[in-house]
Design an enzyme around this catalytic site. Structure first.
Site, PDB file in Angstrom:
ATOM      1  N   HIS A  63      39.618-139.953  33.079  1.00  0.00           N
ATOM      2  CA  HIS A  63      40.949-139.682  33.655  1.00  0.00           C
ATOM      3  C   HIS A  63      40.851-139.144  35.094  1.00  0.00           C
ATOM      4  O   HIS A  63      41.806-139.251  35.855  1.00  0.00           O
ATOM      5  CB  HIS A  63      41.689-138.618  32.841  1.00  0.00           C
ATOM      6  CG  HIS A  63      42.299-139.121  31.568  1.00  0.00           C
ATOM      7  ND1 HIS A  63      41.549-139.538  30.496  1.00  0.00           N
ATOM      8  CD2 HIS A  63      43.596-139.259  31.196  1.00  0.00           C
ATOM      9  CE1 HIS A  63      42.364-139.901  29.515  1.00  0.00           C
ATOM     10  NE2 HIS A  63      43.606-139.744  29.909  1.00  0.00           N
ATOM     11  N   ASP A  76      39.553-145.922  24.964  1.00  0.00           N
ATOM     12  CA  ASP A  76      39.710-144.550  25.469  1.00  0.00           C
ATOM     13  C   ASP A  76      40.781-143.846  24.652  1.00  0.00           C
ATOM     14  O   ASP A  76      41.601-144.496  23.986  1.00  0.00           O
ATOM     15  CB  ASP A  76      40.096-144.549  26.955  1.00  0.00           C
ATOM     16  CG  ASP A  76      40.208-143.128  27.519  1.00  0.00           C
ATOM     17  OD1 ASP A  76      39.279-142.325  27.291  1.00  0.00           O
ATOM     18  OD2 ASP A  76      41.223-142.805  28.148  1.00  0.00           O
ATOM     19  N   SER A  77      40.799-142.517  24.758  1.00  0.00           N
ATOM     20  CA  SER A  77      41.828-141.739  24.068  1.00  0.00           C
ATOM     21  C   SER A  77      43.209-142.023  24.661  1.00  0.00           C
ATOM     22  O   SER A  77      44.215-141.738  24.026  1.00  0.00           O
ATOM     23  CB  SER A  77      41.517-140.254  24.192  1.00  0.00           C
ATOM     24  OG  SER A  77      41.549-139.880  25.558  1.00  0.00           O
ATOM     25  N   CYS A 137      34.849-137.491  33.136  1.00  0.00           N
ATOM     26  CA  CYS A 137      36.013-137.810  32.312  1.00  0.00           C
ATOM     27  C   CYS A 137      36.715-138.965  33.009  1.00  0.00           C
ATOM     28  O   CYS A 137      36.945-138.915  34.228  1.00  0.00           O
ATOM     29  CB  CYS A 137      36.953-136.614  32.203  1.00  0.00           C
ATOM     30  SG  CYS A 137      38.530-137.031  31.406  1.00  0.00           S
ATOM     31  N   TYR A 182      41.767-136.036  23.388  1.00  0.00           N
ATOM     32  CA  TYR A 182      40.678-135.811  22.447  1.00  0.00           C
ATOM     33  C   TYR A 182      39.871-134.556  22.828  1.00  0.00           C
ATOM     34  O   TYR A 182      39.161-134.003  22.010  1.00  0.00           O
ATOM     35  CB  TYR A 182      39.712-137.006  22.468  1.00  0.00           C
ATOM     36  CG  TYR A 182      40.115-138.213  21.657  1.00  0.00           C
ATOM     37  CD1 TYR A 182      41.411-138.410  21.195  1.00  0.00           C
ATOM     38  CD2 TYR A 182      39.156-139.187  21.359  1.00  0.00           C
ATOM     39  CE1 TYR A 182      41.751-139.545  20.462  1.00  0.00           C
ATOM     40  CE2 TYR A 182      39.485-140.317  20.622  1.00  0.00           C
ATOM     41  CZ  TYR A 182      40.777-140.493  20.180  1.00  0.00           C
ATOM     42  OH  TYR A 182      41.092-141.618  19.454  1.00  0.00           O
ATOM     43  N   CYS A 215      35.253-143.390  27.392  1.00  0.00           N
ATOM     44  CA  CYS A 215      35.761-142.037  27.206  1.00  0.00           C
ATOM     45  C   CYS A 215      34.547-141.138  27.020  1.00  0.00           C
ATOM     46  O   CYS A 215      33.737-141.365  26.107  1.00  0.00           O
ATOM     47  CB  CYS A 215      36.649-142.005  25.957  1.00  0.00           C
ATOM     48  SG  CYS A 215      37.222-140.363  25.503  1.00  0.00           S
ATOM     49  N   ASN A 216      34.405-140.156  27.885  1.00  0.00           N
ATOM     50  CA  ASN A 216      33.248-139.265  27.796  1.00  0.00           C
ATOM     51  C   ASN A 216      33.280-138.431  26.524  1.00  0.00           C
ATOM     52  O   ASN A 216      32.251-138.173  25.903  1.00  0.00           O
ATOM     53  CB  ASN A 216      33.213-138.343  29.003  1.00  0.00           C
ATOM     54  CG  ASN A 216      32.873-139.093  30.273  1.00  0.00           C
ATOM     55  OD1 ASN A 216      31.720-139.183  30.660  1.00  0.00           O
ATOM     56  ND2 ASN A 216      33.875-139.664  30.929  1.00  0.00           N
ATOM     57  N   GLU A 227      47.903-137.623  32.072  1.00  0.00           N
ATOM     58  CA  GLU A 227      48.667-138.327  31.025  1.00  0.00           C
ATOM     59  C   GLU A 227      50.177-138.156  31.240  1.00  0.00           C
ATOM     60  O   GLU A 227      50.962-139.005  30.850  1.00  0.00           O
ATOM     61  CB  GLU A 227      48.285-137.799  29.633  1.00  0.00           C
ATOM     62  CG  GLU A 227      46.914-138.238  29.147  1.00  0.00           C
ATOM     63  CD  GLU A 227      46.876-139.686  28.650  1.00  0.00           C
ATOM     64  OE1 GLU A 227      47.826-140.146  28.016  1.00  0.00           O
ATOM     65  OE2 GLU A 227      45.864-140.369  28.922  1.00  0.00           O
TER      66      GLU A 227
HETATM   67  N1  DGL Z   1      39.114-140.071  29.209  1.00  0.00           N
HETATM   68  C1  DGL Z   1      38.619-139.095  28.285  1.00  0.00           C
HETATM   69  C2  DGL Z   1      37.220-138.685  28.705  1.00  0.00           C
HETATM   70  O1  DGL Z   1      36.589-139.407  29.482  1.00  0.00           O
HETATM   71  C3  DGL Z   1      39.652-138.033  28.163  1.00  0.00           C
HETATM   72  C4  DGL Z   1      39.522-137.190  27.017  1.00  0.00           C
HETATM   73  C5  DGL Z   1      40.731-136.615  26.374  1.00  0.00           C
HETATM   74  O2  DGL Z   1      41.467-137.352  25.739  1.00  0.00           O
HETATM   75  O3  DGL Z   1      40.850-135.392  26.426  1.00  0.00           O
HETATM   76  O4  DGL Z   1      36.694-137.687  28.284  1.00  0.00           O
END
Ligand code: DGL
Length: 302
Positions: A223, A39-40, A221, A71, A102-103, A187
């Site tokens: 998160h 994941d990011s 997402c 991301y 991570c989507n 975050e």
């Molecule tokens: N967990 C990431 C997702 O599912 C977060 C993306 C991000 O880093 O903005 O999209």
């Protein structure tokens, strides 16, 4: 217990990644093939939690690119390059199978990696995403045929959910809402404070008012489950909120069942190793909130 993974879990390897990575990589010939989860940042830990509950016997390596998160606001090319770099890193540590938990990475990088890069890197390895299994589930759950997707700017702009859902369920109407502040709230450990209420309510209101028939919302997402209490608070009770952890875990279980050649290559010692591209100390503090248990990570310099 596999001795190398056991050592990594129990010792402080901060700033000593390269020797560790080399050891892991050398072990890959020796049947050490953890499942890679990428994941990011922290969000993929919500997926890893479900994976380790549903499929506890496997070894897992988690990689959070916290140094470059989020991301969601980055271009296709940047997300693709970052994701590919991290996937290659996980491959170099012996992973045969990597889940993009991570989507945004699934939306912007998965197809290119699957269709272009894997053939050059190693055609026997696999990279799977989280959007397809989520799309399959949301189409089955809606009764009115009107669904909502909450995601990052990148996921929403890619239209990946709309395309996947329409492919499987052509009659379902899909509304999307980008929530660019939600990942930074999570975050930065602000997801439970009063400040988060405004942004959670704002985006839910925007989505829900689009169609009164909307009965199912997917948290697109990884998160967002951390914001679940607030999301429930601002969502009318007749609307189902779906988060992805269990869906992805069930889908992986099914995948491994259908692909015994891959299942047999995944090692099973029940170990978990965490890498972050940011400071390990910072990661450990936050990650334990997502995981619900203490986490000890290793800093990874890309
Ligand atoms: N967990 C990431 C997702 O599912 C977060 C993306 C991000 O880093 O903005 O999209």
């Amino acid at each position: 217990m596999f001795p190398i993974l056991h050592r990594i879990q129990t010792e402080n390897f901060n700033n000593r990644l390269e020797p560790v990575a080399r050891i892991i990589s050398m072990q890959s010939d020796n049947k050490l093939s953890p499942i890679g989860v990428f994941d990011s940042g922290f969000g993929g830990l919500t997926i890893l939690k479900s994976l380790t509950e549903e499929l506890s016997e496997y070894d897992y390596i988690y990689l959070g690119d916290n140094a470059r998160t989020p991301y969601g606001t980055r271009s296709f090319e940047t997300v693709y390059q970052y994701t590919l770099e991290c996937v290659k890193k996980l491959f170099s540590m012996g992973c045969q199978l990597v889940i993009l938990a991570c989507n945004t990475a699934s939306a912007k990088a998965l197809r290119s990696i699957q269709q272009k890069d894997l053939a050059m890197i190693d055609p026997d390895r696999r990279v799977l995403g989280v959007i397809r299994p989520s799309a399959e589930e949301i189409g089955k759950l809606t009764k009115t045929g009107v669904v909502g997707v909450l995601g990052t700017n990148g996921t929403v702009q890619s239209e990946s959910y709309v395309l996947e859902i329409k492919k499987l369920f052509p009659d379902v109407n899909v509304y999307q809402e980008a929530c660019p502040m939600w990942v930074p709230l999570v975050e930065n450990n602000e997801y439970s404070g009063d400040g988060a209420n405004y942004f959670v309510k704002k985006h839910l209101d925007n989505l829900i008012q689009r169609d009164s028939r909307l009965d199912t919302i997917i948290l697109g997402c990884t998160h967002y489950p951390l914001l679940m209490d607030k999301i429930m608070k601002y969502t009318p009770p007749h609307i189902n909120i779906i988060s992805q952890g269990e869906i992805v875990a069930k889908s992986l279980k099914d995948y491994l069942h259908r692909h015994p050649e891959m299942e047999q290559r995944c090692s099973k010692n029940g170990s978990r190793v965490y890498f972050t591209t940011e400071s390990a100390e910072h990661f450990d503090q936050q990650a334990s909130v997502f995981s619900g248990e203490p986490v000890k990570s290793i800093h990874l310099a890309l």
